[in-house]
Design an enzyme around this catalytic site. Structure first.
Site, mmCIF file in Angstrom:
data_model
loop_
_atom_site.group_PDB
_atom_site.id
_atom_site.type_symbol
_atom_site.label_atom_id
_atom_site.label_comp_id
_atom_site.label_asym_id
_atom_site.label_seq_id
_atom_site.Cartn_x
_atom_site.Cartn_y
_atom_site.Cartn_z
ATOM 1 N N THR A 138 115.799 -22.455 -0.092
ATOM 2 C CA THR A 138 114.367 -22.742 -0.005
ATOM 3 C C THR A 138 114.116 -24.182 0.445
ATOM 4 O O THR A 138 114.972 -25.054 0.266
ATOM 5 C CB THR A 138 113.733 -22.519 -1.404
ATOM 6 O OG1 THR A 138 112.443 -23.099 -1.427
ATOM 7 C CG2 THR A 138 114.551 -23.183 -2.505
ATOM 8 N N ASP A 139 112.916 -24.424 0.963
ATOM 9 C CA ASP A 139 112.532 -25.799 1.311
ATOM 10 C C ASP A 139 112.268 -26.638 0.056
ATOM 11 O O ASP A 139 112.196 -27.867 0.131
ATOM 12 C CB ASP A 139 111.293 -25.813 2.225
ATOM 13 C CG ASP A 139 110.053 -25.164 1.616
ATOM 14 O OD1 ASP A 139 110.133 -24.615 0.494
ATOM 15 O OD2 ASP A 139 108.985 -25.220 2.264
ATOM 16 N N GLU A 140 112.138 -25.967 -1.108
ATOM 17 C CA GLU A 140 111.769 -26.702 -2.322
ATOM 18 C C GLU A 140 112.867 -27.661 -2.779
ATOM 19 O O GLU A 140 112.616 -28.574 -3.564
ATOM 20 C CB GLU A 140 111.388 -25.721 -3.444
ATOM 21 C CG GLU A 140 110.266 -24.805 -2.993
ATOM 22 C CD GLU A 140 109.591 -24.000 -4.096
ATOM 23 O OE1 GLU A 140 109.604 -24.432 -5.248
ATOM 24 O OE2 GLU A 140 109.045 -22.933 -3.769
ATOM 25 N N LYS A 152 118.392 -24.151 -7.189
ATOM 26 C CA LYS A 152 118.685 -23.784 -5.799
ATOM 27 C C LYS A 152 119.430 -24.935 -5.102
ATOM 28 O O LYS A 152 120.364 -24.707 -4.327
ATOM 29 C CB LYS A 152 117.406 -23.439 -5.033
ATOM 30 C CG LYS A 152 116.727 -22.151 -5.453
ATOM 31 C CD LYS A 152 117.552 -20.887 -5.211
ATOM 32 C CE LYS A 152 117.730 -20.553 -3.755
ATOM 33 N NZ LYS A 152 118.371 -19.207 -3.582
ATOM 34 N N TYR A 181 113.576 -24.461 -11.033
ATOM 35 C CA TYR A 181 113.917 -23.527 -9.931
ATOM 36 C C TYR A 181 114.559 -24.285 -8.775
ATOM 37 O O TYR A 181 115.669 -23.956 -8.337
ATOM 38 C CB TYR A 181 112.657 -22.779 -9.448
ATOM 39 C CG TYR A 181 112.837 -22.095 -8.104
ATOM 40 C CD1 TYR A 181 113.755 -21.057 -7.943
ATOM 41 C CD2 TYR A 181 112.102 -22.497 -6.982
ATOM 42 C CE1 TYR A 181 113.931 -20.429 -6.702
ATOM 43 C CE2 TYR A 181 112.274 -21.877 -5.741
ATOM 44 C CZ TYR A 181 113.194 -20.846 -5.615
ATOM 45 O OH TYR A 181 113.376 -20.235 -4.392
HETATM 46 P P1 NAD Z 1 112.632 -11.980 -5.680
HETATM 47 O O1 NAD Z 1 112.462 -12.602 -7.027
HETATM 48 O O2 NAD Z 1 111.547 -11.122 -5.115
HETATM 49 O O3 NAD Z 1 113.958 -11.074 -5.677
HETATM 50 C C1 NAD Z 1 115.162 -11.503 -6.254
HETATM 51 C C2 NAD Z 1 116.110 -10.311 -6.342
HETATM 52 O O4 NAD Z 1 117.332 -10.768 -6.934
HETATM 53 C C3 NAD Z 1 115.576 -9.179 -7.215
HETATM 54 O O5 NAD Z 1 115.794 -7.937 -6.584
HETATM 55 C C4 NAD Z 1 116.410 -9.292 -8.493
HETATM 56 O O6 NAD Z 1 116.608 -8.041 -9.146
HETATM 57 C C5 NAD Z 1 117.719 -9.860 -7.949
HETATM 58 N N1 NAD Z 1 118.459 -10.590 -8.981
HETATM 59 C C6 NAD Z 1 117.977 -11.546 -9.813
HETATM 60 N N2 NAD Z 1 118.953 -11.952 -10.653
HETATM 61 C C7 NAD Z 1 120.077 -11.256 -10.324
HETATM 62 C C8 NAD Z 1 121.404 -11.244 -10.801
HETATM 63 N N3 NAD Z 1 121.781 -12.012 -11.834
HETATM 64 N N4 NAD Z 1 122.295 -10.421 -10.206
HETATM 65 C C9 NAD Z 1 121.925 -9.625 -9.171
HETATM 66 N N5 NAD Z 1 120.671 -9.568 -8.695
HETATM 67 C C10 NAD Z 1 119.759 -10.380 -9.250
HETATM 68 O O7 NAD Z 1 112.986 -13.186 -4.710
HETATM 69 P P2 NAD Z 1 112.565 -13.417 -3.188
HETATM 70 O O8 NAD Z 1 111.242 -14.056 -3.157
HETATM 71 O O9 NAD Z 1 112.811 -12.184 -2.415
HETATM 72 O O10 NAD Z 1 113.639 -14.524 -2.778
HETATM 73 C C11 NAD Z 1 114.931 -14.147 -2.295
HETATM 74 C C12 NAD Z 1 115.730 -15.396 -1.998
HETATM 75 O O11 NAD Z 1 115.053 -16.178 -1.021
HETATM 76 C C13 NAD Z 1 115.936 -16.306 -3.205
HETATM 77 O O12 NAD Z 1 117.238 -16.819 -3.150
HETATM 78 C C14 NAD Z 1 114.897 -17.403 -3.028
HETATM 79 O O13 NAD Z 1 115.339 -18.595 -3.618
HETATM 80 C C15 NAD Z 1 114.850 -17.503 -1.508
HETATM 81 N N6 NAD Z 1 113.557 -17.975 -0.951
HETATM 82 C C16 NAD Z 1 112.373 -17.404 -1.344
HETATM 83 C C17 NAD Z 1 111.178 -17.832 -0.763
HETATM 84 C C18 NAD Z 1 109.859 -17.190 -1.126
HETATM 85 O O14 NAD Z 1 108.812 -17.641 -0.634
HETATM 86 N N7 NAD Z 1 109.816 -16.125 -1.921
HETATM 87 C C19 NAD Z 1 111.186 -18.836 0.198
HETATM 88 C C20 NAD Z 1 112.415 -19.401 0.574
HETATM 89 C C21 NAD Z 1 113.597 -18.950 -0.001
HETATM 90 P P1 TYD Z 2 103.869 -19.689 -5.624
HETATM 91 O O1 TYD Z 2 103.416 -18.466 -4.887
HETATM 92 O O2 TYD Z 2 104.234 -19.550 -7.068
HETATM 93 O O3 TYD Z 2 105.068 -20.323 -4.780
HETATM 94 P P2 TYD Z 2 105.804 -21.785 -4.951
HETATM 95 O O4 TYD Z 2 105.481 -22.345 -6.264
HETATM 96 O O5 TYD Z 2 107.233 -21.402 -4.834
HETATM 97 O O6 TYD Z 2 105.296 -22.626 -3.803
HETATM 98 O O7 TYD Z 2 102.720 -20.781 -5.527
HETATM 99 C C1 TYD Z 2 102.202 -21.211 -4.275
HETATM 100 C C2 TYD Z 2 101.205 -22.307 -4.554
HETATM 101 O O8 TYD Z 2 100.084 -21.723 -5.238
HETATM 102 C C3 TYD Z 2 101.731 -23.400 -5.471
HETATM 103 O O9 TYD Z 2 101.153 -24.645 -5.081
HETATM 104 C C4 TYD Z 2 101.205 -23.017 -6.849
HETATM 105 C C5 TYD Z 2 99.886 -22.344 -6.523
HETATM 106 N N1 TYD Z 2 99.462 -21.264 -7.437
HETATM 107 C C6 TYD Z 2 98.165 -21.278 -7.964
HETATM 108 O O10 TYD Z 2 97.353 -22.183 -7.679
HETATM 109 N N2 TYD Z 2 97.807 -20.254 -8.798
HETATM 110 C C7 TYD Z 2 98.662 -19.233 -9.134
HETATM 111 O O11 TYD Z 2 98.282 -18.334 -9.919
HETATM 112 C C8 TYD Z 2 99.986 -19.242 -8.586
HETATM 113 C C9 TYD Z 2 100.968 -18.148 -8.924
HETATM 114 C C10 TYD Z 2 100.344 -20.272 -7.721
#
Ligand code: NAD
Ligand code: TYD
Length: 349
Positions: free
Chosen positions: A131-133, A160, A156
């Protein structure tokens, strides 16, 4: 490569990556490993579950011996690692769970890959999805590049960042062939309704408050999930060994503006008078340690691999809302918890 193992394939982004690979590479075997935590939902993959080149295995990446067994049995040539605890707010409540899955789980996968490849890395690849975070927070200007120093603030992002460091350490120490992608905030179909966009869609449909943390001026760079899946495919196959690639939409929105755009589109699609959804906006207590702004410089992946987002944010958001309106059962199953019965029904007869 004949066998590609994808972790976290039942989650939001993972399910789009699995689908992309199953359809695009019918000659390869795609194995999805997922523990099916609250965020894992096999309904996300119901359209491909009977494809010949797809297999699901329920397994927890924190369990080193079961991961080693799966790797020994299936001998994957490529790993795409997405399994993670992914929600910042949950990491504030329970950091240790994030260390277990995101750090220990990643090291278990690295160990298993190193063991089965036995230092013969020809044609092998470990792709870590991050992630960019990890880069921390920007002020009002500037972008994260691949050279930006890591400075994570939430449990988190700290977990990561740690996993990224381990992946690089296995490359530097043991020569493991790796690539890393650091992507901005994703949105799209199958997004779990604890994150901002799907939560607001769900709450607008149910006339519930739209919770905005703090003053709503926090900024995120949003990317349509299918564009992320395509970027992963490109980097996995064509990225330079040992490199990382930033992935983002050049698409920054302050949370409050984003939610207002969402409200406008929802009112139009639901034939409600303009302003109905926006009336639900409610400012609430801020998230502790809330990062002000994320913004990705995606020049490297654009120049080297010719990747760029395929949709504008307004188009992507419209497609996303349409998907949620057409899949109200999915949303209902997720919010009621019924989706957790799907595995039971489909896989344990
Ligand atoms: P998500 O929470 O929707 O899905 C995570 C998946 O991992 C789920 O299916 C869960 O069952 C599985 N999982 C969790 N713990 C596990 C374990 N111990 N063993 C096996 N499986 C397990 O997450 P997402 O939003 O799809 O993100 C996927 C990846 O992309 C993550 O690594 C996250 O850090 C990265 N990412 C997410 C975002 C975003 O905006 N959501 C952005 C950049 C990077
Ligand atoms: P989120 O979707 O949780 O992603 P991330 O924290 O990984 O960026 O949140 C996106 C942005 O929205 C973040 O600045 C937090 C804010 N946010 C709210 O203002 N209200 C909410 O209920 C949630 C879930 C997030």
């Amino acid at each position: 490569m004949n066998t590609i193992l994808i972790t976290g394939g039942a989650g939001f982004i993972g399910s789009h990556v699995v689908r992309e690979f199953v359809y695009k590479y019918p000659e390869k075997k795609i194995i999805n490993i997922d523990a099916l935590t609250y965020a894992g939902n096999l309904e996300n993959l119901s359209d491909i579950e009977n494809c010949n080149n797809y297999q699901f295995i329920k397994a927890d990446i924190t369990n080193a011996s079961s991961i080693m067994e799966i790797f020994q049995k299936h001998k994957p040539d490529g790993i795409i690692h997405l399994a993670a605890e992914s929600h910042v707010d949950r990491s504030i409540t329970n950091p240790l769970e994030f260390v277990m899955t995101n750090v220990i789980g990643t090291v278990n996968l690295l160990n298993a890959a190193k063991e089965i490849w036995k230092d013969n890395y020809e044609g092998k690849r470990f792709h870590h999805v991050s992630t960019d975070e990890v880069y921390g927070a920007l002020g009002e200007t500037g972008f994260f590049t691949e050279e930006t120093s890591y400075d994570p603030h939430s449990p988190y992002s700290a977990s990561k960042a740690s996993s990224d460091h381990f992946v690089r350490a296995y490359h530097d120490t043991y020569g493991l062939p790796i690539v890393i992608t650091n992507c901005s905030n994703n949105y799209g179909p199958n997004h779990f309704p604890e994150k901002l966009i799907p939560l607001c869609i769900h709450n607008i449909l149910n006339n519930k408050p739209l919770p905005i943390y703090g003053n709503g001026k926090y900024t995120r760079d949003w990317l349509f999930v299918i564009d992320h899946a395509k970027a992963i495919d490109l980097v996995f196959h064509k990225g330079e060994n040992g490199n990382s690639y930033n992935v983002g939409g050049f698409n920054e929105w302050q949370n409050i503006d984003l939610v207002k755009e969402l409200c406008k589109q929802m009112d139009e699609k639901l034939n409600r008078s303009i302003g109905t959804a926006a009336n639900l906006i409610t400012f609430i207590k801020d998230r502790p340690g809330h990062d002000l702004r994320y913004a990705i410089d995606a020049t490297k992946i654009n120049k080297e691999l010719n990747w760029s987002p395929s949709v504008t944010f307004e188009e992507g958001l419209s497609k996303t809302i349409d998907w949620f309106l057409e899949n109200k059962d999915w949303l209902e199953n997720v919010t009621s918890g019924d989706y957790q019965k799907y595995y039971q029904k489909q896989y344990t007869k």
